[in-house]
Design a protein around this motif. Structure first.
Motif, PDB file in Angstrom:
ATOM      1  N   PHE A 129      20.624  52.365  24.714  1.00 40.41           N
ATOM      2  CA  PHE A 129      21.181  52.293  23.278  1.00 40.41           C
ATOM      3  C   PHE A 129      22.201  53.421  22.990  1.00 40.41           C
ATOM      4  CE2 PHE A 129      20.818  54.282  19.333  1.00 40.41           C
ATOM      5  CZ  PHE A 129      21.021  53.315  18.552  1.00 40.41           C
ATOM      6  N   GLY A 130      23.069  52.646  22.181  1.00 40.71           N
ATOM      7  CA  GLY A 130      24.037  53.668  21.478  1.00 40.71           C
ATOM      8  C   GLY A 130      24.754  53.042  20.355  1.00 40.71           C
ATOM      9  N   THR A 131      25.296  53.869  19.529  1.00 37.07           N
ATOM     10  CA  THR A 131      26.264  53.464  18.659  1.00 37.07           C
ATOM     11  C   THR A 131      27.779  53.543  19.378  1.00 37.07           C
ATOM     12  OG1 THR A 131      26.189  55.678  17.759  1.00 37.07           O
ATOM     13  CG2 THR A 131      25.339  53.976  16.526  1.00 37.07           C
ATOM     14  N   ILE A 132      28.826  53.175  18.611  1.00 37.76           N
ATOM     15  CA  ILE A 132      30.035  52.855  19.545  1.00 37.76           C
ATOM     16  C   ILE A 132      30.445  54.251  20.325  1.00 37.76           C
ATOM     17  CG2 ILE A 132      32.551  52.400  19.439  1.00 37.76           C
ATOM     18  CD1 ILE A 132      30.572  49.784  19.266  1.00 37.76           C
ATOM     19  N   ASP A 133      30.266  55.410  19.762  1.00 35.31           N
ATOM     20  CA  ASP A 133      30.749  56.578  20.326  1.00 35.31           C
ATOM     21  C   ASP A 133      29.909  56.951  21.640  1.00 35.31           C
ATOM     22  OD1 ASP A 133      28.051  56.911  18.589  1.00 35.31           O
ATOM     23  OD2 ASP A 133      28.170  59.050  19.391  1.00 35.31           O
ATOM     24  N   THR A 134      28.713  56.618  21.893  1.00 31.40           N
ATOM     25  CA  THR A 134      27.878  56.860  22.769  1.00 31.40           C
ATOM     26  C   THR A 134      28.431  55.676  23.848  1.00 31.40           C
ATOM     27  OG1 THR A 134      25.961  57.544  21.734  1.00 31.40           O
ATOM     28  CG2 THR A 134      25.707  56.676  23.842  1.00 31.40           C
ATOM     29  N   TRP A 135      28.769  54.546  23.485  1.00 31.27           N
ATOM     30  CA  TRP A 135      29.180  53.225  24.244  1.00 31.27           C
ATOM     31  C   TRP A 135      30.619  53.884  25.221  1.00 31.27           C
ATOM     32  CZ3 TRP A 135      28.806  49.448  27.539  1.00 31.27           C
ATOM     33  CH2 TRP A 135      29.575  48.597  27.959  1.00 31.27           C
ATOM     34  N   LEU A 136      31.530  54.388  24.197  1.00 35.07           N
ATOM     35  CA  LEU A 136      32.556  54.760  24.670  1.00 35.07           C
ATOM     36  C   LEU A 136      32.568  56.019  25.557  1.00 35.07           C
ATOM     37  CD1 LEU A 136      35.238  54.584  21.838  1.00 35.07           C
ATOM     38  CD2 LEU A 136      34.748  52.977  23.604  1.00 35.07           C
ATOM     39  N   LEU A 137      31.643  56.990  25.214  1.00 35.83           N
ATOM     40  CA  LEU A 137      31.640  58.253  26.336  1.00 35.83           C
ATOM     41  C   LEU A 137      30.898  57.764  27.580  1.00 35.83           C
ATOM     42  CD1 LEU A 137      29.854  60.764  23.504  1.00 35.83           C
ATOM     43  CD2 LEU A 137      31.940  61.216  25.027  1.00 35.83           C
ATOM     44  N   TRP A 138      30.040  56.840  27.383  1.00 37.39           N
ATOM     45  CA  TRP A 138      29.404  56.630  28.811  1.00 37.39           C
ATOM     46  C   TRP A 138      30.373  55.706  29.624  1.00 37.39           C
ATOM     47  CZ3 TRP A 138      28.196  51.903  31.442  1.00 37.39           C
ATOM     48  CH2 TRP A 138      27.175  52.083  32.324  1.00 37.39           C
ATOM     49  N   ASN A 139      31.261  55.169  28.963  1.00 32.02           N
ATOM     50  CA  ASN A 139      32.375  54.271  30.016  1.00 32.02           C
ATOM     51  C   ASN A 139      33.418  55.345  30.224  1.00 32.02           C
ATOM     52  OD1 ASN A 139      32.190  51.419  30.231  1.00 32.02           O
ATOM     53  ND2 ASN A 139      31.459  51.654  28.280  1.00 32.02           N
ATOM     54  N   MET A 140      33.778  56.319  29.275  1.00 38.73           N
ATOM     55  CA  MET A 140      34.998  57.296  29.682  1.00 38.73           C
ATOM     56  C   MET A 140      34.504  58.398  30.815  1.00 38.73           C
ATOM     57  SD  MET A 140      35.873  58.081  25.591  1.00 38.73           S
ATOM     58  CE  MET A 140      36.918  59.467  26.156  1.00 38.73           C
ATOM     59  N   THR A 141      33.102  58.610  30.784  1.00 36.62           N
ATOM     60  CA  THR A 141      32.727  59.696  31.783  1.00 36.62           C
ATOM     61  C   THR A 141      32.221  59.093  33.183  1.00 36.62           C
ATOM     62  OG1 THR A 141      30.508  59.539  30.616  1.00 36.62           O
ATOM     63  CG2 THR A 141      32.341  61.350  30.036  1.00 36.62           C
ATOM     64  N   GLY A 142      32.464  57.860  33.509  1.00 36.57           N
ATOM     65  CA  GLY A 142      32.138  57.106  34.612  1.00 36.57           C
ATOM     66  C   GLY A 142      31.453  55.925  34.499  1.00 36.57           C
ATOM     67  N   GLY A 143      30.518  55.581  33.411  1.00 38.67           N
ATOM     68  CA  GLY A 143      29.787  54.469  33.395  1.00 38.67           C
ATOM     69  C   GLY A 143      28.609  54.488  34.418  1.00 38.67           C
ATOM     70  N   VAL A 144      28.650  53.443  35.249  1.00 36.67           N
ATOM     71  CA  VAL A 144      27.575  53.106  36.106  1.00 36.67           C
ATOM     72  C   VAL A 144      27.571  54.411  37.214  1.00 36.67           C
ATOM     73  CG1 VAL A 144      27.298  50.783  35.903  1.00 36.67           C
ATOM     74  CG2 VAL A 144      28.907  51.698  37.827  1.00 36.67           C
ATOM     75  N   ASP A 145      28.638  55.059  37.515  1.00 34.83           N
ATOM     76  CA  ASP A 145      29.000  56.336  38.467  1.00 34.83           C
ATOM     77  C   ASP A 145      28.875  57.653  37.482  1.00 34.83           C
ATOM     78  OD1 ASP A 145      29.288  54.304  40.551  1.00 34.83           O
ATOM     79  OD2 ASP A 145      31.528  54.308  39.995  1.00 34.83           O
ATOM     80  N   GLY A 146      27.769  57.712  36.821  1.00 32.15           N
ATOM     81  CA  GLY A 146      27.406  59.019  36.433  1.00 32.15           C
ATOM     82  C   GLY A 146      27.855  59.219  35.039  1.00 32.15           C
ATOM     83  N   GLY A 147      28.067  58.257  34.144  1.00 40.27           N
ATOM     84  CA  GLY A 147      28.404  58.391  32.718  1.00 40.27           C
ATOM     85  C   GLY A 147      27.350  59.034  32.037  1.00 40.27           C
ATOM     86  N   VAL A 148      27.943  59.938  31.065  1.00 35.79           N
ATOM     87  CA  VAL A 148      26.880  60.733  30.259  1.00 35.79           C
ATOM     88  C   VAL A 148      26.524  59.742  29.192  1.00 35.79           C
ATOM     89  CG1 VAL A 148      28.029  62.751  30.866  1.00 35.79           C
ATOM     90  CG2 VAL A 148      28.714  61.510  28.737  1.00 35.79           C
ATOM     91  N   HIS A 149      25.238  60.006  28.605  1.00 34.89           N
ATOM     92  CA  HIS A 149      24.336  59.314  27.506  1.00 34.89           C
ATOM     93  C   HIS A 149      24.198  60.043  26.529  1.00 34.89           C
ATOM     94  CE1 HIS A 149      21.181  56.523  26.040  1.00 34.89           C
ATOM     95  NE2 HIS A 149      22.152  56.170  25.304  1.00 34.89           N
ATOM     96  N   LEU A 150      25.132  60.341  25.557  1.00 41.78           N
ATOM     97  CA  LEU A 150      25.106  61.346  24.472  1.00 41.78           C
ATOM     98  C   LEU A 150      25.682  60.818  23.186  1.00 41.78           C
ATOM     99  CD1 LEU A 150      27.064  64.327  26.378  1.00 41.78           C
ATOM    100  CD2 LEU A 150      24.547  63.932  26.018  1.00 41.78           C
ATOM    101  N   THR A 151      25.073  61.389  22.048  1.00 39.33           N
ATOM    102  CA  THR A 151      25.835  61.251  20.832  1.00 39.33           C
ATOM    103  C   THR A 151      25.699  62.402  19.827  1.00 39.33           C
ATOM    104  OG1 THR A 151      25.458  59.626  18.931  1.00 39.33           O
ATOM    105  CG2 THR A 151      23.469  60.694  19.559  1.00 39.33           C
ATOM    106  N   ASP A 152      26.286  62.507  18.883  1.00 41.48           N
ATOM    107  CA  ASP A 152      26.341  63.650  18.073  1.00 41.48           C
ATOM    108  C   ASP A 152      25.515  63.491  16.885  1.00 41.48           C
ATOM    109  OD1 ASP A 152      28.375  64.318  15.345  1.00 41.48           O
ATOM    110  OD2 ASP A 152      28.287  62.253  16.015  1.00 41.48           O
ATOM    111  N   VAL A 153      25.226  64.692  16.071  1.00 38.64           N
ATOM    112  CA  VAL A 153      24.251  64.549  15.402  1.00 38.64           C
ATOM    113  C   VAL A 153      24.634  63.738  13.923  1.00 38.64           C
ATOM    114  CG1 VAL A 153      23.220  66.967  15.501  1.00 38.64           C
ATOM    115  CG2 VAL A 153      25.403  66.695  14.136  1.00 38.64           C
ATOM    116  N   THR A 154      25.943  63.329  13.809  1.00 33.08           N
ATOM    117  CA  THR A 154      26.227  62.601  12.518  1.00 33.08           C
ATOM    118  C   THR A 154      26.033  61.330  12.891  1.00 33.08           C
ATOM    119  OG1 THR A 154      28.780  62.257  13.411  1.00 33.08           O
ATOM    120  CG2 THR A 154      28.265  64.193  12.078  1.00 33.08           C
ATOM    121  N   ASN A 155      26.367  60.750  14.089  1.00 32.08           N
ATOM    122  CA  ASN A 155      25.906  59.432  14.416  1.00 32.08           C
ATOM    123  C   ASN A 155      24.465  59.059  14.416  1.00 32.08           C
ATOM    124  OD1 ASN A 155      28.526  57.441  14.906  1.00 32.08           O
ATOM    125  ND2 ASN A 155      28.962  59.439  16.104  1.00 32.08           N
TER     126      ASN A 155
END
Length: 506
Positions: A161-187
């Protein structure tokens, strides 16, 4: 040394990349709209894959327009539409369902059940939010309960699960190849699932919503020297590894961009909706007047800074409605000229409660209404009433904020696309009875994301540097007397009451 910071601003109707220099000046941008998917009344969805593709495209074209090399970019910041909810498969990268947008009202029965079953006080106390269709927790619960296989996949650890920031982060950092699953305190603070005091997912709230914790992202500060990761050279934004150092929900990013970094400072962002936030410092202020308590931002290892927020669902999108549905204007800019062609609203009030009413009313049973019509009225009166609705809704929030905080606003800082409408800003000053100030960089959401990223990597040394970058572009002063101001507002309050009870919420 790098000379630029990039900001990815993923909004409700479009995605853009903007590049800023050390003085906070825009160097280049590129922007693309994405489809608004409306399957039925009250439902609003986006295609997460389309958003990711738009993000990649605007990033590449903005860099090209800046005539810059990747070595010129010190860091990337992300800001996003906050409560919009995505669930996807970590193995394939495919979304399980379209993103459910913050405006979507399909979860009205979920929100009503939370109230009815006695969970409302717990949710308000822990998360600072009322049970409402607006927030991500109810949208996630709906997906878990209504999309085949999602509950089983989430409990097995296969779905994220993620809000859009998390979805973009996961894809930007590799997606299925090691993408990070993170968000920040505001989201995270917009989900109804995070404890505002501990800044962690709250076990009791997860139990109330039936959400498996293993599908939730790790929560980080908004500006993080430890980084959210790096863009991947293969299949990412650019063919280089650039630090991703800042993430903020869009309205929190605007607070940073407007450098409302001291307690008592406030800004109003005019976009699809309006979002008025007041910095309350390290004190968590509980609202008694229909506002939200939220995390404003957290810079590195510093304590979190909190805010009171008044969220308004439909403001700029009401002007879009005049353009796209009623077709009484050809583009948003025409609304100003049309509204200027009459001296007043001719007795017409437009309450754009298309998704119910948010702060300070929180009435999911409300729906939009245009009242006070006679044969005298024209499309110009409706256009003026639409601009006035933006301003009256903001006054509703300002009055509640002053009651909660005890702070009277002398000047309201404003930003966002609607602030280009000079008539609307004059009406806002008249309706509030205070001065309204617009900065030279009106798109402060993207600027705030850039600031968060730049602070984390030392591009800017401290917040004082950000304050030096802020410059006023225009200011409006009240031109209406008190009697006329209060008479107009009384008409607005009467119109709001006419919208109540239009739909049944079980």
């Amino acid at each position: 040394m790098p000379e630029l910071v990039a900001a990815l601003d993923q909004g409700t109707t479009s995605t853009r990349c903007m590049l800023f220099d050390h003085e906070g000046r825009e160097v280049a941008r590129h922007q693309l709209e994405h489809e608004q998917i409306l399957p039925r009344s009250g439902w609003v969805e986006h295609d997460p894959d389309e958003i990711w593709e738009r993000t990649r495209t605007v990033a590449k074209k903005a860099l090209r327009r800046a005539k810059a090399d990747l070595s010129d970019v010190a860091a990337v910041g992300i800001t996003n539409q906050r409560e919009t909810t995505v669930v996807w498969d970590r193995r394939t990268g495919r979304p399980c369902y379209n993103a459910i947008v913050w405006q979507d009202t399909r979860t009205d029965s979920i929100a009503a059940a939370l109230e009815r079953d006695g969970h409302a006080d717990l949710i308000r106390e822990r998360s600072g939010l009322p049970p409402a269709t607006y927030f991500a927790g109810g949208k996630l619960k709906w997906i878990l309960e209504n999309v085949d296989g999602v509950r089983e996949g989430a409990e097995a650890g296969d779905l994220l699960f993620g809000t859009i920031d998390t979805w973009l982060l996961w894809n930007m950092t590799g997606g299925v190849d090691g993408g990070v699953h993170l968000t920040d305190v505001t989201n995270a603070s917009r989900t109804m699932l995070m404890n505002l005091e501990t800044l962690a997912w709250d076990p009791e709230l997860l139990d109330v919503f039936g959400v498996p914790e293993r599908m939730l992202p790790e929560i980080r500060p908004s500006s993080d020297p430890h980084l959210f990761g790096h863009t991947q050279a293969k299949g990412g934004l650019w063919k280089a590894e650039i630090p991703i150092a800042g993430v903020l929900g869009d309205q929190h990013a605007a607070m940073v961009g407007q450098v409302c970094l001291s307690a008592g400072e406030a800004k109003n962002t005019y976009g699809t909706g309006n979002f008025l936030l007041m910095n309350t410092g390290e004190e968590l202020v509980r609202s008694e007047n229909g506002l939200l308590s939220t995390v404003c931002y957290q810079l590195g290892d510093a304590k979190p800074v909190y805010a009171l927020e008044g969220s308004i669902a439909v403001t700029g999108s009401a002007v879009q409605w005049l353009r796209d549905q009623l077709k009484i204007i050809g583009d948003a800019a025409e609304s100003e000229a049309l509204a200027r062609s009459v001296d007043d609203n001719g007795g017409v009030y437009f309450v754009p409660a298309f998704s119910g009413l948010f702060a300070p009313y929180w009435r999911s049973d409300a729906r939009g209404a245009i009242v006070g019509l006679s044969r005298y009225n024209t499309n110009a009166h409706v256009a003026r009433a639409a601009l006035e609705a933006i301003c009256y809704q903001s006054r509703d929030v300002v009055d509640a904020m002053e009651a909660d905080s005890g702070v009277h606003l002398d000047v309201l800082k404003v930003d966002g696309g609607v602030t280009a409408n000079d008539l609307c800003m004059q009406i806002q000053s008249d309706v509030l009875g205070v001065e309204v100030s617009r900065p030279q960089v009106a798109e402060t959401t993207a600027l705030g994301a850039a600031y968060a990223a730049g602070l984390a990597v030392g591009f800017w040394s401290d917040p004082d540097e950000l304050r030096e970058n802020w410059h006023e572009d225009a200011r409006w002063s009240p031109q209406q007397d008190e009697a006329a101001r209060e008479q107009g507002y009384a008409g607005w309050k009467k119109a709001v009451e006419r919208t109540y009870g239009w739909v049944d919420v079980e």
